[in-house]
Enzyme design. Sequence first.
Site, short mmCIF file in Angstrom:
data_model
loop_
_atom_site.label_atom_id
_atom_site.label_comp_id
_atom_site.label_asym_id
_atom_site.label_seq_id
_atom_site.Cartn_x
_atom_site.Cartn_y
_atom_site.Cartn_z
N GLY A 90 0.95 -1.09 -0.09
CA GLY A 90 -0.15 0.11 -0.14
C GLY A 90 0.74 1.31 -0.15
O GLY A 90 0.51 2.26 -0.18
N ARG A 91 2.14 1.03 0.14
CA ARG A 91 2.86 2.22 0.31
C ARG A 91 4.37 1.85 0.00
O ARG A 91 5.54 2.68 0.33
CB ARG A 91 3.06 2.88 1.68
CG ARG A 91 3.28 1.79 2.70
CD ARG A 91 3.78 2.90 3.80
NE ARG A 91 3.77 1.74 5.10
CZ ARG A 91 4.48 2.00 6.30
NH1 ARG A 91 5.02 3.37 6.44
NH2 ARG A 91 4.77 1.31 7.27
N LYS A 111 9.89 2.32 -0.07
CA LYS A 111 8.83 2.32 0.72
C LYS A 111 8.49 3.73 1.29
O LYS A 111 9.21 4.60 1.69
CB LYS A 111 9.43 1.43 2.25
CG LYS A 111 8.25 1.04 3.15
CD LYS A 111 9.03 0.10 4.09
CE LYS A 111 8.04 0.07 5.43
NZ LYS A 111 8.41 -0.83 6.31
N GLY A 124 0.01 6.13 1.39
CA GLY A 124 1.05 5.44 0.77
C GLY A 124 2.40 6.01 1.05
O GLY A 124 3.37 5.77 0.50
N ARG A 174 14.44 -0.16 0.32
CA ARG A 174 14.70 -1.45 1.10
C ARG A 174 15.17 -2.50 0.17
O ARG A 174 14.67 -2.45 -1.03
CB ARG A 174 13.22 -1.75 1.64
CG ARG A 174 13.54 -3.36 2.54
CD ARG A 174 12.39 -3.57 3.15
NE ARG A 174 11.19 -3.67 2.85
CZ ARG A 174 9.72 -3.89 3.50
NH1 ARG A 174 9.69 -3.69 4.55
NH2 ARG A 174 8.79 -4.16 2.80
N ASP A 250 1.75 -11.34 6.90
CA ASP A 250 2.41 -10.57 5.69
C ASP A 250 3.54 -9.83 6.23
O ASP A 250 4.21 -9.40 5.33
CB ASP A 250 1.02 -9.54 5.45
CG ASP A 250 0.88 -8.52 6.71
OD1 ASP A 250 0.31 -9.16 7.62
OD2 ASP A 250 0.96 -7.39 6.69
N ASN A 251 3.88 -10.11 7.45
CA ASN A 251 5.37 -9.54 7.82
C ASN A 251 6.26 -10.79 8.00
O ASN A 251 7.22 -10.71 8.75
CB ASN A 251 5.25 -8.77 9.08
CG ASN A 251 4.37 -7.49 8.51
OD1 ASN A 251 4.41 -7.13 7.59
ND2 ASN A 251 4.18 -6.83 9.87
P1 AMP Z 1 2.62 -2.76 7.95
O1 AMP Z 1 1.86 -2.45 9.41
O2 AMP Z 1 3.71 -1.95 7.36
O3 AMP Z 1 3.01 -4.20 7.89
O4 AMP Z 1 1.39 -2.61 6.83
C1 AMP Z 1 0.24 -3.49 6.78
C2 AMP Z 1 -0.47 -3.20 5.69
O5 AMP Z 1 -0.92 -1.62 5.63
C3 AMP Z 1 0.30 -3.30 4.35
O6 AMP Z 1 -0.79 -3.80 3.08
C4 AMP Z 1 0.67 -1.82 4.09
O7 AMP Z 1 1.00 -1.67 2.57
C5 AMP Z 1 -0.47 -1.11 4.42
N1 AMP Z 1 -0.05 0.31 4.84
C6 AMP Z 1 0.57 0.54 5.91
N2 AMP Z 1 0.79 2.04 6.11
C7 AMP Z 1 0.19 2.50 4.79
C8 AMP Z 1 0.22 3.88 4.39
N3 AMP Z 1 0.52 4.83 5.18
N4 AMP Z 1 -0.54 3.94 3.10
C9 AMP Z 1 -1.08 2.97 2.58
N5 AMP Z 1 -0.89 1.59 3.09
C10 AMP Z 1 -0.44 1.37 4.17
MG MG Z 2 3.90 -5.02 6.67
#
Ligand code: AMP
Ligand code: MG
Length: 492
Positions: A90-91, A111, A124, A174, A250-251
Amino acid sequence: MTVHFPFQNTYSALPANFFARVAPTPVAAPRLIKLNRPLAIQLGLDADLLSTPEGAEILAGKRVPDGADPIAMAYAGHQFGHFVPQLGDGRAILLGEVIDKGGVRRDIQLKGSGPTPFSRRGDGRAALGPVLREYIVSEAMFALGVPTTRSLAAVVTGERVQREIAQPGAVLTRVAASHIRVGTFQFFAARGDTDGIRALADHVIARHYPHVKDADQPYHALLAGVVARQAELVARWLLVGFIHGVMNTDNSSISGETIDYGPCAFLDAYNPAQVFSSIDEMGRYAYANQPRIALWNLTRLAECLLPLFTDDKDRAIEQAQAILGEFPEKFTTAYQAGLHEKVGLFTARDGDEALIQDLLDAMAKNEADFTLTFRQLGHAAGDEAGIADVRAQFTDPAAFDEWAARWRERTALEPQTSAERKAAMHAVNPAFIPRNHRVEAVIQAAVSNDDYAPFEELLTVLSKPFDDHPQYAAYAEPPLPEQRVTQTFCGT
Ligand code: AMP
Ligand code: MG
């Protein structure tokens, strides 16, 4: 001269539902904060050219380099146990893959580079604080010898991002063996897309587990390979006091690297139940829970692979269970071997595990600093007088004395000299970890004062964590009570 990336992209050649083609969104005023020159060279990139304004534009997503095929990857995932059928980048945007100097294919991903079709309600973008945190902690993990994604660069965008308070925007570059996660398999499984699962599994085998290709049952061997790497990885986390903080599927990387540094943190005082993340209210991802969660995540991966095992569903489940059943022993073997090294034992004998556990129990009860206790134990192995410093880690120093006597007796059974024992212990017990209060101070200086000198100094210290740097001794110290960081935030 233009910056050249020798891209050789394979993920973007997979079926169209694996990703969305999307370019980074240009930003106002990119400025390079940090370039990881050794990593750039390792990747076959020209570090000097990357340091130019054109390089900063590329690293900020303002300019797409030749040969890039920018995509956002599709994935799903269990977040804190709840399944979300569509997450995706998403970003983050994958620019492409390069083959590094060691012949390894590496993803180069931006990222914080703008919205994608997977952004849902997000902007994003990434804020400077979390970008610096990921840069520091991922590079510290690398220096500690723990498999991890790397950080090639950090740039500020010249734009603000709105979080709880407005913050400077930033982009992290990254580098990963790949960005394929357990959740990537779940994306296709959730759609009943067995062809997608097979195509992904074949890509993963070719890229990360080439040795299983000729196995009798390659997909079974693939699962066994991921189980082995995750067991080893989580053991390494525990041995350096690392808490990932958001071990959602997903992580959880298929290649076995640590990925996605959000509210991650290192232990100061040893406490198996320690949690830092503000969103982990139930302690699901507490320090000592991490092996159990890794197995839970691997079980989700196994479920995705069942259709590739055999058409007989019960038989497929039995086979998956047998492979998953190897996790506890693989984890325990790696963890115990690492603990033996941490206390300076060159051999394994009956009673060792109890001896080591008694130390850990006393450390937990007496709030002993995890990193310093083992580091100073190494000093004590070399010089008896060092025992006083280890004792001082315990709120009740006498709690350590009985254990120290048993440890001396045990080490005396081995032929190594005290100098050899000390050297071996210092090679596995770091003096320096990215302590939370130090990371916070670095972020504070950068965000509030545009001052990156503390960031640079911390990176210098952490790049050689097993050396004693007398001039940086203060960085080894745990926080004073008023410096203690009790909560960390995702900062997304
Ligand atoms: P994360 O917590 O970084 O593992 O993100 C979990 C999900 O949320 C993933 O699909 C990311 O791409 C999405 N996500 C996190 N932060 C953002 C953001 N600022 N804008 C869009 N998507 C985000
Ligand atoms: Mg993630």
